[in-house]
Design an enzyme around this catalytic site. Structure first.
Site, PDB file in Angstrom:
ATOM      1  N   ARG A  72       0.984  -0.992  -0.142  1.00  0.00           N
ATOM      2  CA  ARG A  72      -0.128   0.092  -0.166  1.00  0.00           C
ATOM      3  C   ARG A  72       0.866   1.049  -0.070  1.00  0.00           C
ATOM      4  NH1 ARG A  72      -2.130   1.482   4.333  1.00  0.00           N
ATOM      5  NH2 ARG A  72      -2.433  -0.436   5.241  1.00  0.00           N
ATOM      6  N   ASP A 191      -8.687  17.500 -16.024  1.00  0.00           N
ATOM      7  CA  ASP A 191      -8.947  16.274 -16.380  1.00  0.00           C
ATOM      8  C   ASP A 191      -8.668  15.883 -17.824  1.00  0.00           C
ATOM      9  OD1 ASP A 191     -10.194  13.722 -17.243  1.00  0.00           O
ATOM     10  OD2 ASP A 191     -11.821  13.631 -15.533  1.00  0.00           O
TER      11      ASP A 191
HETATM   12  C1  LIG Z   1     -14.302   7.768 -16.852  1.00  0.00           C
HETATM   13  C2  LIG Z   1     -14.006   9.031 -16.403  1.00  0.00           C
HETATM   14  C3  LIG Z   1     -13.456   9.229 -15.171  1.00  0.00           C
HETATM   15  C4  LIG Z   1     -13.772   8.301 -13.992  1.00  0.00           C
HETATM   16  O1  LIG Z   1     -12.728   7.360 -14.182  1.00  0.00           O
HETATM   17  P1  LIG Z   1     -12.874   5.905 -13.491  1.00  0.00           P
HETATM   18  O2  LIG Z   1     -11.665   5.281 -13.957  1.00  0.00           O
HETATM   19  O3  LIG Z   1     -14.057   5.160 -14.222  1.00  0.00           O
HETATM   20  O4  LIG Z   1     -13.105   5.780 -12.017  1.00  0.00           O
HETATM   21  C5  LIG Z   1     -13.252  10.702 -14.604  1.00  0.00           C
HETATM   22  N1  LIG Z   1     -13.138  11.462 -15.880  1.00  0.00           N
HETATM   23  C6  LIG Z   1     -13.557  11.453 -16.889  1.00  0.00           C
HETATM   24  C7  LIG Z   1     -13.448  12.420 -18.078  1.00  0.00           C
HETATM   25  C8  LIG Z   1     -13.851   9.849 -17.428  1.00  0.00           C
HETATM   26  O5  LIG Z   1     -14.253   9.686 -18.674  1.00  0.00           O
END
Ligand SMILES: *Cc1c(COP(=O)(O)O)cnc(C)c1O
Length: 398
Positions: A72, A191
């Protein structure tokens, strides 16, 4: 990181980093493919030395020097993926998590633990990111705004500004440099799941944190759930400490698959983007389609609004798979208002430009003519085609 310290030589191009980063030590060890280390714990006859490494981690969150301690706290196979992703994004470090949502949660917890619970965010975001913020599940408080409203939304307790570009699912783009400027000293999290470092490197434009759902393009084959945050070493240390304390670690096998996925990332993204651009072009010329969203920076995602019933298109595809998620080698389509963004309040969703007639398609590597003929026949489904009033048709046509 121990055995695979990166040899920092001359800067290398993205395509070169994609196949070499995180693997620089292998040839010296007489290996070619990276080893998978599945150990949960590591023997140490020097408990004084191990105590010192644990103290150092508690102080800074730096990856412990010397042998690993416990799974971890860090894993050598996962560290290879982290090293490689940091190189691709152009950041000092990267910290991997069990999923994209675990990664975002860790960022929110790091900021909240510093007393900075307020978040400024721009819609649309991925549906579950929107939900996590709106519901305040981790004790954060969100102010939604548009890019122009960021500066005036900042408060003394603002710990984070969050944007997605291109955004899920409308593919709306924000000017990252301008947004980073508006954030002042508040860290900007971008993101970058949809663009990947192949098309956009937000850290170069002023983002302090670059988040990926690595489940999507980085893994690239629809068989790994993972998340990662690329950032400077100071924030990475705090993220590792939160990961250690809360346990959202990435499995070593997933780390291996992600490292393998990165090696083909540039060719996958370019080939899928060429398919997507061609499909966007054909859809834009099609009378059954009301509007096409395709980002200026390109990419393998296409969203489009149809005149007819989007559920009929979902029911009608045969080669394309109707499913959530994205970024795999094969093409997926889904209806955000029903599925990926279902959890967002309908008014907030529509306000963010997510129309009830919007379909989101993640374009893969199939032959373009095969993709088009499947889309074409799905759009021709009775009810989906050439008729803006299909919802109002009399029951007799059912
Ligand atoms: C899918 C997604 C997430 C979340 O990711 P997971 O791996 O499903 O937890 C976050 N941001 C964007 C833009 C996504 O497409």
């Amino acid at each position: 990181m121990g055995a695979h310290d990166d040899v920092r030589t001359a800067p290398r191009a993205l395509a070169t980093e994609a196949v070499h980063a995180g693997r620089d030590d292998l040839a010296r060890q007489g290996l070619h493919a990276p080893p998978i280390d599945l150990s949960t714990t590591y023997p140490s006859y020097d408990s004084r030395g191990e105590a010192a490494r644990i103290d150092a981690f508690a102080a800074t969150g730096a990856d412990p020097d010397g042998p690993p301690v416990y799974g971890r706290l860090g894993n050598p196979t996962v560290a290879r993926f982290e090293t490689a992703l940091a190189r691709l994004e152009g950041t000092e470090a990267a910290v991997a998590f069990a999923s994209g949502m675990a990664a975002l949660s860790a960022v929110l917890l790091v900021r909240a633990s510093m007393g900075l619970r307020h978040v400024v965010a721009v819609r649309p975001l991925y549906g579950c990111s929107d939900h996590l913020l709106t519901a305040g599940l981790l004790g954060s408080e969100v102010t939604w705004t548009d890019p122009a409203g960021i500066a005036e939304s900042l408060r003394p307790d603002t710990g984070l500004v969050i944007v997605e570009s291109p955004a899920n699912p409308t593919l709306a783009e924000v000017d990252l440099r301008a947004v980073a400027h508006a954030c002042g000293s508040v860290p900007l999290l971008v993101d970058n799941t949809f663009a990947t470092p192949v098309l956009q490197r937000p850290a170069e434009q002023g983002a302090r944190l670059v988040l990926h759902s690595a489940t999507k393009y980085l893994g690239g084959h629809g068989d790994v759930l993972a998340g990662v945050v690329a950032c400077d070493e100071e924030l990475a240390g705090r993220l590792r400490q939160v990961r250690f304390a809360t346990g959202g670690v990435l499995h070593p096998l997933a780390g291996y698959l992600l490292l393998r996925g990165l090696s083909t990332l540039p060719v996958r993204v370019r080939a899928a983007s060429a398919n997507a651009a061609e499909l966007a072009h054909r859809l834009a010329a099609d009378p059954r389609v009301a509007r096409v969203h395709y980002p200026r920076i390109g990419g393998a995602m296409v969203s489009f609004e149809i005149h007819g019933d989007p559920h009929e298109v979902i029911a009608g595809v045969r080669l394309i798979t109707p499913a959530v998620s994205l970024g795999s080698v094969d093409t997926l389509i889904q209806h955000p208002a029903s599925i990926s963004h279902r959890i967002v309040d309908a008014d907030d969703r529509r306000g963010a430009g997510v129309s009830d007639r919007l379909l989101r398609m993640s374009v893969g590597l199939e032959d373009i003519e095969d993709l088009w003929s499947d889309l074409d026949q799905a759009l021709s489904f009775r009810g989906a085609g050439n008729c803006a009033t299909s919802h109002d048709e009399p029951a007799a046509t059912v």
